[in-house]
Scaffold this active site. Sequence first.
Site, mmCIF file in Angstrom:
data_model
loop_
_atom_site.group_PDB
_atom_site.id
_atom_site.type_symbol
_atom_site.label_atom_id
_atom_site.label_comp_id
_atom_site.label_asym_id
_atom_site.label_seq_id
_atom_site.Cartn_x
_atom_site.Cartn_y
_atom_site.Cartn_z
ATOM 1 N N LYS A 18 0.840 -1.199 0.000
ATOM 2 C CA LYS A 18 0.000 0.000 0.000
ATOM 3 C C LYS A 18 0.876 1.250 0.000
ATOM 4 O O LYS A 18 1.937 1.278 0.633
ATOM 5 C CB LYS A 18 -0.896 -0.030 1.250
ATOM 6 C CG LYS A 18 -1.994 1.039 1.266
ATOM 7 C CD LYS A 18 -2.891 0.835 2.491
ATOM 8 C CE LYS A 18 -3.980 1.893 2.611
ATOM 9 N NZ LYS A 18 -4.817 1.681 3.825
ATOM 10 N N SER A 45 -9.699 1.607 2.914
ATOM 11 C CA SER A 45 -8.810 2.371 2.059
ATOM 12 C C SER A 45 -7.752 1.529 1.364
ATOM 13 O O SER A 45 -7.113 1.992 0.429
ATOM 14 C CB SER A 45 -8.115 3.459 2.875
ATOM 15 O OG SER A 45 -7.304 2.855 3.874
ATOM 16 N N SER A 93 -9.819 -1.033 7.207
ATOM 17 C CA SER A 93 -9.363 -0.756 5.850
ATOM 18 C C SER A 93 -8.653 -1.907 5.164
ATOM 19 O O SER A 93 -8.339 -1.817 3.986
ATOM 20 C CB SER A 93 -8.440 0.469 5.843
ATOM 21 O OG SER A 93 -9.201 1.641 5.945
#
Lengths: 109, 472, 497
Positions: free
Chosen positions: B77, B152, B176
């Site tokens: 990420k 996210s 997330s």
Amino acid sequence: MIDRAMVRHLADAARIDLAVEEVDRIADQLTDILDELGVVRALGEADGAATVDTVRSDTMHEVEPPMQPLRADVPGADALIGTAARFAPEVRDGFFTVPLLPSHGGDPA
Amino acid sequence: MSARLARLAARVASGEITAEKRIRGTFDRLMTGESGPDRVNAFISFDYDTTVAQAKRVDADPSLRTGVLAGVPIAVKDNICTIDSPTTCAARIMANYRSPYDATVVRRLRAAGAVIMGKTNMDEFALGSSTEHSAFGATRNPRNLEHVPGGSSGGSAAAVAAGFAEASLGTETSGSVRQPASFCGVVGVRPTYGRVSRYGVIAFASTLDQVGPMAQNVEDAALMLQVIAGPDAYDATTVDMEVPDFCAHIGDGLSGLVVGIPREYQPEGMDPAVARSFAEAIGVMRARGATIRDVSLPHTDLALPTYHAIASTELSSNLARFDGVRFGARVDAATPSGMQALTRGRGFGAETKRRILMGTYILSHDPALLAGAARGRALVTQDFLDVFAAGIDVLFTPTTHAPAFKLGAQLEPYEMYMSDVLTVSAALAGIPAISIPIGASHGLPIGGQFMAAKWAEPLMFRAAAGLESALL
Amino acid sequence: MSAGDGLTLDWEPVIGLEIHVQLDTATKLFCGDAVVHAGAPNTVVCPVCLGLPGALPSLNERAVELGVRAAALLACELRHVSRFVRKSYFYPDLPKGYQITQLDAPLAVNGSVILSGTGDAVGIARVHLEEDAGKLLHDRVPGRTAIDLNRCGIPLLEIVTDPDMNSAADAVALARQLRQLLRYGGISDCDMELGSLRVDANVSIRAAGSNDRTSSRTEIKNLNSFSQLERAIDAEVVRQIACVAAGTPVASQTLSWDAVAHTLRVLRTKEQREEYRYFDEPDLPPLVLTPELVTRALMDLPESPVERASRFVTLGLPDSSARALAATRTLADYFEAVVAHGATPRGASAWVLTHALAWCNTHGCGISAYPLAPSMLADVIARAEQGTLTRDGARLVVHALESDASAGTDPAVTMEVTVDGIIERLGVAEHPDESAISDHIDRMLADEHALVARYRAGEANLFGYLMGRLMKEAGAGADPRSASERLRERLNNTEER
Ligand SMILES: [Mg+2]
Ligand SMILES: [Zn+2]
């Protein structure tokens, strides 16, 4: 209720430049969100004497207090790859640089 | 299909295939596949040369070549710092940022022979649940391109679901990792708070943030966690305790496990398909010898507003360093304070600004809210302590109340926060949780979630792997 | 300038100090960067002290230990559990947008220091750990403010006194005494010029003799010496009295002392506490002081200067010498080492306070740079006291040792050789057979006690006659030069009177 003056005050404290329409929108949204959080505020008020002086964000540490590990006082920091120029917006002669502070002759405009 | 990562690494270790050859294959797939990167938009950056260079290092170094993740392509990420690619948090203010250091989790992946093949898309600063709020455009759900991948960590979930990466790292504050894993039909883990180092992970809410692996199956996720877990001298909130073998009991099955079903986790408006898959999963577990018990977590309603107050507060402080002085983008002005205000005003997205201002308000004007949040957190945490003390091994719930929603659904801020309602309590309590696929509806995956007591990941992985194999 | 007009009779100052000292650690408070005072800009920095995205603090154990030592020297109560908080504000020298400091749960509280001049107690409200900010330079890059973050994260100890002082002189006395204590404890070098000791003063006024706590106070920053501290407080007291006299209330402000113009300048109106948006530092769990840590921290904690001076008095030293020797820890340590090597306390005191300190003054350095090892000075003193060296001879030997050592030989290694060698070279040894001269002097002084008494009463011209008597007694073998020296010493010895 968060009014526009409050949003401008907050934006000033948080150093965020906002357009007029952003101020309007954020005032409405923060008012709504803070309303939704009323149940939590009520918990705090019920707990009594909640002032800024007793701000405590974090109870995880209180439920099960861990001890803070300590670092031996021996030089050896995590190394930086490359120089500041790799990540900094403005570097001169090894210094990070910003506009001249108004207190030292910068343009306060 | 379990232990896929271990088999891939073994083939590199044995010399059957080089890491370089595998990475070239990965990139071929990424560039030419049916739902290639341009359509899914899973990545903010991936660079062929950098990745091949990493693979060559693995091939050249016997200790890397025999690592447990030797030559395995992993996506990371984009709020996790890497030295050989940009780290942007999907924010304009960080669009060209290159970190001068690697996050601890990245160092540990590299030391295990893994190859970081790309940095994945996300909601800006991890504020969101759809991966639509990115300065680099929305990510699409590889299972159905009209739908969001969740967020996210949507890019990390999509990269695994689409087969671009064998596994990935996401980050969690309130769900997330688990929510996008559920939306994309992969496995996503939230470790115990303090299990995995946050050093080099760009902070959103420090008392809640954790890095979590995403993978195609439970055993791969456990192996990923094995590699990244453990105390770190650079993170004082990691806890100095031995990391157990997460796979030791992974095949022990469901028989004898006591599974609690919290009655508060069936919110109004739950999608019927989710309810059906959830009920079926319970039936399967019972059939495999698990004891199913109805339990209560009475303060569940408090979790979301409590979380929201804490997270905004910590966010407003954690993002103060993004001021255009030392790193990142800058919008210049006549004075330092003017420069900082313009940089932040233009460099942050709408949601980021809104939440910073909310946190600023709470810290300066709403002490009762913060005190209440501390109390709320303690109550939610106590609920979990009580059920685990009463003999419950794991809790089982749906991960989300509905499958992935459509792109551009234009949710109101508080509505969007609602998509965390089933995952947020575990985050507040710091306990581990995992989402695994338990069904599908119209081609969109449905996820189920196990939660366990602090440090009880082995039990959590055993339950999740047991259900996973029973559902096959 | 002193507040000397009639108004001062009605008002008295109320003064508290906030003192920041740089802790004497090898590394910064939250990262492993070395603590250095010089160096090219931004070369002693890392992700943590630069406040880069993703970086986290890890607390330096030695800084905690030094804080514990300071707390003990200031008679504070240690907090078993203390916490760090974030103090938020934006400034280009503050990388994270907040300073990590301590607020409601500081390391220690409720201490006190007794002012040695007046005997009054000054309360120490709190002692806490915090990190330093970077440096801004406005003349390095044309038209820009330049930022050097090498200083960022250097550990500071903040000491806050109660507002217990009523004069600038007391404030200065307290600051001096704190500096002495902290140097003693090896906590900080407390160099005001280098910025490792910074003193801010909180000043208000109240009706003389009252206990009024309502008047607003100002904070004076940027005080770079004790004399500036004194001047600035005096000036501020005069200003506040004038304000009140003119009917304008004193505004709560932060002021800066201009050391060149000798004036106070308003920096800003004083921040309200909520403007700093304090909250618990979530990256650092509570700091728990384990018994092991406290024991380790206090293990070699020296006596306070006051305790040490009174112990020196019990060794038979006069009060003034005892206090002079205890003034710094290194000097007191040196003195005690000389005694430990066999010198009498009186002898060691006399030699250290005169010769050793004179040499240090001439060379502008501390006692730690004095070239004679304590063992060597003790050796010379012992010889003088046993009579194998005259006082003048000993003086010559010490001078020679000082210059030899300064010239680069290592006196510690070749001690015996050097002392003996120097005595040989200078030819100042008393011949062993000549030590018999003492017996002759004894006899002669007894025989001529009446004349001796007259000489001691002031008839200096009797010396020639007494010397003649001595040489007759001692016979031709005696060395007249040393005989006359010894005789003069005995005649002038006050203890024989
Ligand atoms: Mg301070
Ligand atoms: Zn550093």
